[in-house]
Motif scaffolding. Structure first.
Motif, short mmCIF file in Angstrom:
data_model
loop_
_atom_site.label_atom_id
_atom_site.label_comp_id
_atom_site.label_asym_id
_atom_site.label_seq_id
_atom_site.Cartn_x
_atom_site.Cartn_y
_atom_site.Cartn_z
N ILE A 120 63.51 47.39 74.11
CA ILE A 120 62.75 46.44 74.91
C ILE A 120 61.45 46.20 74.16
CG2 ILE A 120 61.52 46.12 77.08
CD1 ILE A 120 63.75 47.79 78.40
N ILE A 121 61.15 44.94 73.92
CA ILE A 121 59.96 44.55 73.15
C ILE A 121 58.84 44.24 74.13
CG2 ILE A 121 59.00 42.90 71.51
CD1 ILE A 121 61.97 42.37 70.64
N ILE A 122 57.72 44.94 73.97
CA ILE A 122 56.55 44.71 74.81
C ILE A 122 55.38 44.37 73.89
CG2 ILE A 122 55.01 45.70 76.55
CD1 ILE A 122 57.39 47.73 77.06
N PRO A 123 54.95 43.10 73.86
CA PRO A 123 53.86 42.70 72.96
C PRO A 123 52.54 43.39 73.31
CG PRO A 123 54.95 40.79 73.94
CD PRO A 123 55.46 41.99 74.65
N GLY A 160 54.79 49.38 66.82
CA GLY A 160 54.68 48.57 65.61
C GLY A 160 53.31 47.93 65.53
N LYS A 161 53.13 47.06 64.58
CA LYS A 161 51.85 46.39 64.37
C LYS A 161 51.51 45.46 65.53
CE LYS A 161 49.47 43.69 60.84
NZ LYS A 161 49.61 43.00 59.55
N PHE A 183 49.10 52.83 78.46
CA PHE A 183 50.47 52.41 78.70
C PHE A 183 51.44 53.27 77.89
CE2 PHE A 183 54.10 49.71 77.54
CZ PHE A 183 54.54 49.30 78.79
N ILE A 184 51.15 53.46 76.61
CA ILE A 184 51.99 54.27 75.73
C ILE A 184 52.04 55.71 76.24
CG2 ILE A 184 52.14 55.27 73.41
CD1 ILE A 184 50.98 52.56 72.40
N ASP A 185 50.90 56.25 76.64
CA ASP A 185 50.85 57.62 77.16
C ASP A 185 51.69 57.75 78.44
OD1 ASP A 185 49.21 58.31 75.06
OD2 ASP A 185 47.35 58.19 76.25
N TYR A 186 51.61 56.76 79.31
CA TYR A 186 52.38 56.79 80.56
C TYR A 186 53.88 56.80 80.26
CZ TYR A 186 54.19 55.59 85.16
OH TYR A 186 54.90 55.59 86.33
N ILE A 187 54.31 55.94 79.35
CA ILE A 187 55.74 55.89 79.00
C ILE A 187 56.17 57.21 78.35
CG2 ILE A 187 57.46 54.81 77.50
CD1 ILE A 187 56.14 52.15 78.08
N ASN A 188 55.37 57.73 77.43
CA ASN A 188 55.71 59.00 76.78
C ASN A 188 55.79 60.13 77.81
OD1 ASN A 188 56.11 58.26 74.09
ND2 ASN A 188 53.92 58.25 73.69
N GLU A 189 54.93 60.10 78.79
CA GLU A 189 54.96 61.10 79.86
C GLU A 189 56.27 60.98 80.67
OE1 GLU A 189 52.66 61.51 84.04
OE2 GLU A 189 51.37 61.34 82.27
N TYR A 217 62.29 47.02 62.35
CA TYR A 217 63.47 47.89 62.37
C TYR A 217 64.06 48.02 60.96
CZ TYR A 217 67.89 50.00 63.51
OH TYR A 217 68.96 50.85 63.54
N TYR A 218 64.15 46.92 60.23
CA TYR A 218 64.74 46.97 58.89
C TYR A 218 63.92 47.88 57.98
CZ TYR A 218 66.92 45.91 54.53
OH TYR A 218 67.57 46.05 53.33
N TRP A 219 62.62 47.65 57.90
CA TRP A 219 61.81 48.41 56.96
C TRP A 219 61.71 49.87 57.37
CZ3 TRP A 219 61.76 46.68 52.44
CH2 TRP A 219 61.64 45.32 52.17
#
Length: 166
Positions: free
Chosen positions: A135-138, A121-122, A151-157, A19-21
Motif C-alpha cells: 500500500i503506497i502512502i505518500p 522511500g524518498k 505515523f510510521i511509529d504507530y504502524i510499526n507498533e 522496489y527494483y533498486w
C-alpha cells in the motif's frame, strides 16, 4: 487516525523504481558481471588483446548495462507521469485492529497481521502485504516530518503487537 490523499501514477512509478533498486539490483549486477566476463573471454581471442583493454571494455560494458536499466526505469516513470495524473482518491483509517482503506472502487478492512513489514522511500511509505505488493502512502499527506514519523511509529507498533500475538 484518518487520512485522505490522491494516489497518482507518479507514486506508482516511484514505488516501481524503489522496489527494483532495493530488491533486483544484485541480480542485475550479477547478470552484468557474467555478461562482462563472456565479453572479456570473447575479446581475449583477438590478436591485439591485453588484460587491461579487456578489463576496461568489460567495465564499460557493465556500466552501460546498468545505465540502460536506469534509463528503462526512468522511461517507465515518465510514461506514468505523462499518461494521467491520478489513480484514485484514497481514504485510510488506522485502528488498533485494522487498516481500513476506501476509494471510488471499494472498501477494504485488513487486519494488521496481514502486513509483513513497512519500508520508507524518498517520497512515500510502503506498507507491504507480500514481497511485491504494498500500500503506497505518500509522505505529502503529512504536515511535517514529525507527524510522518509518528505515523510510521504507530504502524510499526501495530505490526510488532500483531507479530508478538502470533
Amino acid at each position: 487516525m484518518k487520512f485522505e490523499y490522491q494516489l497518482t501514477r507518479k507514486h506508482l512509478a516511484d514505488f516501481n523504481a524503489y522496489y527494483y533498486w532495493k530488491n533486483k539490483i544484485l541480480s542485475a549486477i550479477f547478470s552484468a558481471i557474467v555478461t562482462g566476463a563472456f565479453f572479456f573471454i570473447f575479446l581475449s581471442s583477438h590478436r591485439n588483446f591485453t588484460v587491461e583493454r579487456g578489463l576496461l571494455c568489460s567495465g564499460i560494458f557493465i556500466a552501460i548495462y546498468l545505465f540502460s536499466i536506469h534509463l528503462g526505469l526512468k522511461k517507465t516513470g515518465k510514461y506514468y507521469r505523462e499518461n494521467g495524473p491520478t489513480l484514485a482518491r484514497k481514504e485510510i483509517e488506522l485502528t488498533d485492529k485494522y487498516f481500513m482503506s476506501s476509494d471510488s472502487y471499494g472498501e477494504s478492512k485488513t487486519a494488521w497481521a496481514s502486513f509483513t513489514h513497512l519500508e520508507t522511500g524518498k517520497h512515500s511509505i510502503y506498507l507491504f502485504i507480500e514481497s511485491m505488493t504494498a500500500i503506497i502512502i505518500p509522505k505529502t499527506i503529512f504536515a511535517d516530518e514529525r507527524s510522518c514519523q509518528q505515523f510510521i511509529d504507530y504502524i510499526n507498533e501495530r505490526l510488532a503487537t500483531t507479530s508478538q500475538a502470533q
